[in-house]
Motif scaffolding. Structure first.
Motif, PDB file in Angstrom:
ATOM      1  N   ALA A   1      -4.841  -3.756   6.568  1.00 53.24           N
ATOM      2  CA  ALA A   1      -5.613  -4.924   6.136  1.00 53.24           C
ATOM      3  C   ALA A   1      -7.098  -4.596   6.050  1.00 53.24           C
ATOM      4  CB  ALA A   1      -5.378  -6.090   7.095  1.00 53.24           C
TER       5      ALA A   1
ATOM      6  N   THR B   1      -3.374 -13.044  11.304  1.00 50.78           N
ATOM      7  CA  THR B   1      -2.458 -11.949  11.625  1.00 50.78           C
ATOM      8  C   THR B   1      -1.428 -12.394  12.663  1.00 50.78           C
ATOM      9  OG1 THR B   1      -2.388  -9.648  12.443  1.00 50.78           O
ATOM     10  CG2 THR B   1      -4.043 -11.086  13.399  1.00 50.78           C
TER      11      THR B   1
ATOM     12  N   THR C   1      -0.159  -7.423   4.541  1.00 46.38           N
ATOM     13  CA  THR C   1      -0.117  -6.001   4.861  1.00 46.38           C
ATOM     14  C   THR C   1       0.711  -5.767   6.120  1.00 46.38           C
ATOM     15  OG1 THR C   1      -2.103  -5.994   6.261  1.00 46.38           O
ATOM     16  CG2 THR C   1      -2.437  -5.730   3.895  1.00 46.38           C
TER      17      THR C   1
ATOM     18  N   ASN D   1       0.215  -3.863   8.711  1.00 41.85           N
ATOM     19  CA  ASN D   1      -0.511  -3.875   9.983  1.00 41.85           C
ATOM     20  C   ASN D   1      -1.992  -4.091   9.722  1.00 41.85           C
ATOM     21  OD1 ASN D   1      -1.658  -1.397   9.303  1.00 41.85           O
ATOM     22  ND2 ASN D   1      -0.626  -0.232  10.894  1.00 41.85           N
ATOM     23  N   ASP D   2      -2.740  -4.332  10.799  1.00 46.82           N
ATOM     24  CA  ASP D   2      -4.152  -4.676  10.659  1.00 46.82           C
ATOM     25  C   ASP D   2      -4.988  -3.511  10.141  1.00 46.82           C
ATOM     26  OD1 ASP D   2      -3.497  -7.161  11.613  1.00 46.82           O
ATOM     27  OD2 ASP D   2      -4.229  -6.813  13.650  1.00 46.82           O
TER      28      ASP D   2
ATOM     29  N   SER E   1      -1.842 -10.307   7.948  1.00 45.57           N
ATOM     30  CA  SER E   1      -1.369  -9.023   8.453  1.00 45.57           C
ATOM     31  C   SER E   1      -0.552  -9.176   9.738  1.00 45.57           C
ATOM     32  CB  SER E   1      -2.566  -8.102   8.686  1.00 45.57           C
ATOM     33  OG  SER E   1      -2.149  -6.792   8.990  1.00 45.57           O
TER      34      SER E   1
END
Length: 346
Positions: free
Chosen positions: A263, A301, A257, A259-260, A285
């Protein structure tokens, strides 16, 4: 010295709520208005984190940067929803507090900033993507100009950013080495210069390029939002787009994804579908916001140092004010943080 308890009393919330807001926890259930009230109260009371209290106050050329204008590509409500961009701005403000610099914030709107506001400032820091027209306007009216978290691809301009294309390649190479084959992607198109540029967003473009070079590109594994503002990268968008990938006859075995926040939305969609992370589908992410390590399971991430981007932008302005006459672009390194949301390469 202002404390979290004093901020909590002023806003009418608990100290724990203030702490979570100031640590950019997007999982906190709180209204945007209340979140904004906490942030603005902390700023008004000149709250400093324990880390900054312990730092020696620097006075690097305090007379040079007397007034700074921050021009943001997001609206206030969009920034509050994204801890990453709050980090960029707080990095700028922390550095300016050390320098005793006055700050004026201008958030996104349909109108360009007032010319007199720009010309009266020592310097301007522009956060995020801006169109060619907006950049030309800012250059015309600014004494000194620095772009933060955006590289306008003009080496006469100062900018500081992280290379998310390179970070995307790191993610995909790592996932391939771990044995993942069907890699889905959740993100957005890019809107710039008043037109939507399909597949042009840097992480998306890098994903497509990597998949094509490896002979594994499948358009169905792309789930993208048509973006107009930062709202396209919110939790609810990740939730909706994850459902699109789950509806495929052959699901991905890992989802990347943009960005978090997205996510977190994808986590909810997967868990509502009765799927296990990472046993059924893994998730990876970008940004490493504080809540990422506390998800179940903790999220793998890319750590992008948002506060350092903001601090470096101020330092670039100081260099200009001290006499540097050439453009300078600074790339802040990213770091891939492997956690339990996917298998880790040996």
């Amino acid at each position: 010295m202002v404390t979290i308890k004093e901020i909590a009393k002023a806003v009418g919330v608990s100290s724990a709520t203030v702490s979570r807001v100031l640590n950019y926890d997007p999982a906190l259930s709180i209204s945007p208005a209340k979140r904004q009230a906490i942030i603005e109260t902390a700023e008004a009371l000149n709250y400093e984190t324990p880390r900054n209290r312990n730092k020696a106050t620097t006075q690097t050329a305090p007379s040079l940067l007397t007034k700074l204008v921050i021009v943001h590509f997001l609206e206030p409500s969009d920034e509050i929803a994204d801890p990453y961009y709050i980090g960029v701005r707080l990095g700028i403000e922390t550095r300016c507090r050390d320098l005793r610099t006055e700050i004026v914030k201008v958030f996104h709107s349909d109108a360009l900033p007032e010319a007199g506001l720009l010309s009266g400032a020592s310097g301007i820091i522009v956060i995020g993507k801006h169109s060619d027209h907006e950049i030309a306007w800012l250059r015309q009216h600014a004494r000194h100009l620095v772009f933060a978290d955006f590289d306008p691809k003009d080496d006469a301009l100062d900018s500081v950013f992280s290379d998310v294309e390179l970070a995307t390649m790191k993610i995909l190479d790592g996932l391939k080495a771990t044995g993942y084959h069907r890699i889905g992607f959740i993100g957005s198109h890019e809107k710039l210069n008043d037109s939507v540029q399909r597949f042009a967003e840097k992480r998306c473009a890098a994903y497509i390029d990597w998949q094509r070079r490896n002979g594994t590109f499948e358009p169905d594994l792309l789930a993208l939002a048509d973006c107009s503002t930062g709202q396209s990268l919110r939790l609810e968008t990740g939730y909706r787009l994850a459902h699109e990938l789950l509806a495929l006859s052959e699901r991905p075995d890992v989802i990347v994804t943009s960005n978090d926040n997205m996510a977190i939305g994808a986590y909810r969609a997967l868990q509502e579908a009765g799927l296990s992370i990472p046993n059924d589908i893994a998730v990876v992410s970008f940004n490493d916001i504080p809540v990422a390590q506390f998800l179940t399971p903790p999220l793998t991430t890319v750590r992008i140092h948002s506060e350092h981007i903001g601090e470096t932008a101020v330092d670039l302005l100081l260099e200009r004010l001290s006499g540097r006459s050439y453009g300078k672009q600074v790339r802040i390194a990213t770091e891939l943080i492997w956690r339990a949301s996917c298998r880790k390469p040996q």
